[in-house]
Design a protein around this motif. Structure first.
Motif, PDB file in Angstrom:
ATOM      1  N   ARG A  61       1.074  -0.971  -0.162  1.00 34.43           N
ATOM      2  CA  ARG A  61       0.042  -0.388  -0.018  1.00 34.43           C
ATOM      3  C   ARG A  61       0.789   1.166  -0.051  1.00 34.43           C
ATOM      4  NH1 ARG A  61      -5.117   1.343   4.823  1.00 34.43           N
ATOM      5  NH2 ARG A  61      -4.377   3.211   3.807  1.00 34.43           N
ATOM      6  N   ARG A  62       2.099   1.293   0.639  1.00 32.89           N
ATOM      7  CA  ARG A  62       2.633   2.590   1.190  1.00 32.89           C
ATOM      8  C   ARG A  62       4.381   2.453   1.084  1.00 32.89           C
ATOM      9  NH1 ARG A  62       0.677   2.717   6.233  1.00 32.89           N
ATOM     10  NH2 ARG A  62      -1.427   4.074   5.098  1.00 32.89           N
ATOM     11  N   ARG A  81       7.161   8.214  -6.488  1.00 35.73           N
ATOM     12  CA  ARG A  81       6.131   8.695  -6.552  1.00 35.73           C
ATOM     13  C   ARG A  81       4.785   8.460  -8.237  1.00 35.73           C
ATOM     14  NH1 ARG A  81      10.345  13.685  -6.286  1.00 35.73           N
ATOM     15  NH2 ARG A  81       9.166  13.984  -8.274  1.00 35.73           N
ATOM     16  N   GLU A 130       0.918   4.903  -1.829  1.00 29.64           N
ATOM     17  CA  GLU A 130       0.757   5.480  -1.654  1.00 29.64           C
ATOM     18  C   GLU A 130       2.417   6.243  -0.930  1.00 29.64           C
ATOM     19  OE1 GLU A 130      -0.918   5.339   2.806  1.00 29.64           O
ATOM     20  OE2 GLU A 130      -2.820   5.013   1.778  1.00 29.64           O
ATOM     21  N   TRP A 131       2.777   7.572  -1.186  1.00 27.44           N
ATOM     22  CA  TRP A 131       4.863   7.078  -0.468  1.00 27.44           C
ATOM     23  C   TRP A 131       4.870   9.073   0.101  1.00 27.44           C
ATOM     24  CZ3 TRP A 131       6.742  12.618  -2.172  1.00 27.44           C
ATOM     25  CH2 TRP A 131       5.537  13.115  -2.889  1.00 27.44           C
ATOM     26  N   THR A 132       6.061   8.595   0.902  1.00 28.61           N
ATOM     27  CA  THR A 132       6.614   9.638   1.357  1.00 28.61           C
ATOM     28  C   THR A 132       8.026   9.907   1.053  1.00 28.61           C
ATOM     29  OG1 THR A 132       5.138   9.055   3.296  1.00 28.61           O
ATOM     30  CG2 THR A 132       6.719  11.335   3.723  1.00 28.61           C
ATOM     31  N   SER A 178      -1.525   7.341   7.093  1.00 28.66           N
ATOM     32  CA  SER A 178      -1.540   7.771   5.357  1.00 28.66           C
ATOM     33  C   SER A 178      -1.540   9.186   5.715  1.00 28.66           C
ATOM     34  CB  SER A 178      -2.827   7.456   5.023  1.00 28.66           C
ATOM     35  OG  SER A 178      -3.300   5.873   4.802  1.00 28.66           O
ATOM     36  N   HIS A 232       0.836  10.888   5.973  1.00 35.68           N
ATOM     37  CA  HIS A 232       2.508  11.360   5.155  1.00 35.68           C
ATOM     38  C   HIS A 232       2.236  11.364   3.865  1.00 35.68           C
ATOM     39  CE1 HIS A 232       3.332  12.971   9.010  1.00 35.68           C
ATOM     40  NE2 HIS A 232       3.365  11.142   9.586  1.00 35.68           N
ATOM     41  N   HIS A 233       0.880  10.840   2.993  1.00 40.19           N
ATOM     42  CA  HIS A 233       1.286  10.824   1.497  1.00 40.19           C
ATOM     43  C   HIS A 233       1.298  11.649   0.404  1.00 40.19           C
ATOM     44  CE1 HIS A 233       0.403   9.714  -2.854  1.00 40.19           C
ATOM     45  NE2 HIS A 233      -0.994  10.294  -2.095  1.00 40.19           N
ATOM     46  N   GLY A 234       2.116  11.815  -0.186  1.00 35.02           N
ATOM     47  CA  GLY A 234       2.329  12.841  -0.860  1.00 35.02           C
ATOM     48  C   GLY A 234       3.553  13.796  -0.455  1.00 35.02           C
TER      49      GLY A 234
END
Length: 254
Positions: free
Chosen positions: A84-85, A115, A120-122, A166, A168-170
């Motif tokens: 997911r992340r 990205r 979902e990414w950080t 979630s 911190h996504h983006g």
């Protein structure tokens, strides 16, 4: 389940320990696992990545070489595994230009792969680690120019926050300590914590590894003297000072 790549590196073990303290299921990925909670994984071996990522919800991605191919391979395997992340460790200054060169282009391309993954990414861009001063003699790459060096424990804490929420996504976080200090200032603080003088040698810029030279010269120009509040915003507390790190960690090493 959380997967920690670079599980034996500077921040990987810290991330693992923090997740275990929370009671989470954690799996470390290394090329040569030596712990029961570590599994084999090689960025150049899609099969090993598929096995390492099976059942994983979120992954901490630490690059192992100066190439974005590894990021692309990992992202592809993560998508197939239903991850997911992803929280990707990068470096301060990534993507900035210095004298006609782009700083850390492999990090920039790796960030873009994450990205563009659809997950979902950080992205974490920490400044120089305080732990770079643990071995003596300390190599001074930046002269008297200050940098806001960071305690790797803070980087790990931010990574855990991003892995487990979630919220911190983006986000792209530039992680620094609370003050910019030159290497001589850091050495003086570390020496006080150790109760003795700390050996230091100045390194001629001509001796730098070409792959890292532009980044070091960028730092020597003063561009890495910036202090951010990203650690405080994520963790709800100030970033750890270099003096506190020296008392709690640095005085025992070296």
């Amino acid at each position: 389940m959380y997967l920690i790549t670079g599980a034996t590196g500077t921040t990987g073990g810290l991330v693992r320990d923090l997740l275990l303290e929370r009671g989470d299921d954690v799996r470390g990925m290394t090329r040569n696992p030596t712990r029961p909670d570590h599994v084999h994984g090689d960025y150049d071996d899609p099969g090993s990545l598929a096995e390492a990522l099976a059942g994983v919800e979120a992954a901490y991605l630490v690059p192992a070489a100066q190439t974005a191919v590894h990021d692309a391979n990992f992202v592809a395997a993560a998508r197939k595994a239903g991850v997911r992340r992803i929280v990707r460790l990068s470096a301060v200054g990534t993507g900035e230009e210095w004298e006609g060169e782009v700083i850390a282009p492999w990090h920039l391309a790796g960030e873009e792969a994450v990205r563009d993954s659809g997950l979902e990414w950080t992205v974490l861009r920490p400044s120089s680690f305080a732990t770079n001063l643990t071995r003596e003699p300390v190599h001074n790459l930046t002269g008297d120019v200050p940098q806001a060096v960071i305690d790797p424990r803070d980087v790990a804490a931010v990574a855990v926050a991003a892995l487990t929420s979630s919220a911190h996504h983006g986000q792209l976080y530039t992680l620094t300590g609370p003050a910019a200090l030159s290497v001589p200032e850091q050495v003086a603080i570390l020496g006080e914590a150790r109760g003795r003088a700390v050996a230091v040698v100045d390194v001629d810029p001509a001796a730098f590894d070409p792959a890292w030279r532009s980044g070091v010269l960028w730092s020597r120009s003063g561009r890495n003297a910036v202090v951010t509040d990203d650690v405080a915003r994520v963790l709800g507390r100030p970033a750890t000072s270099f003096a506190q790190w020296a008392r709690e960690v640095g005085r025992f090493a070296g």
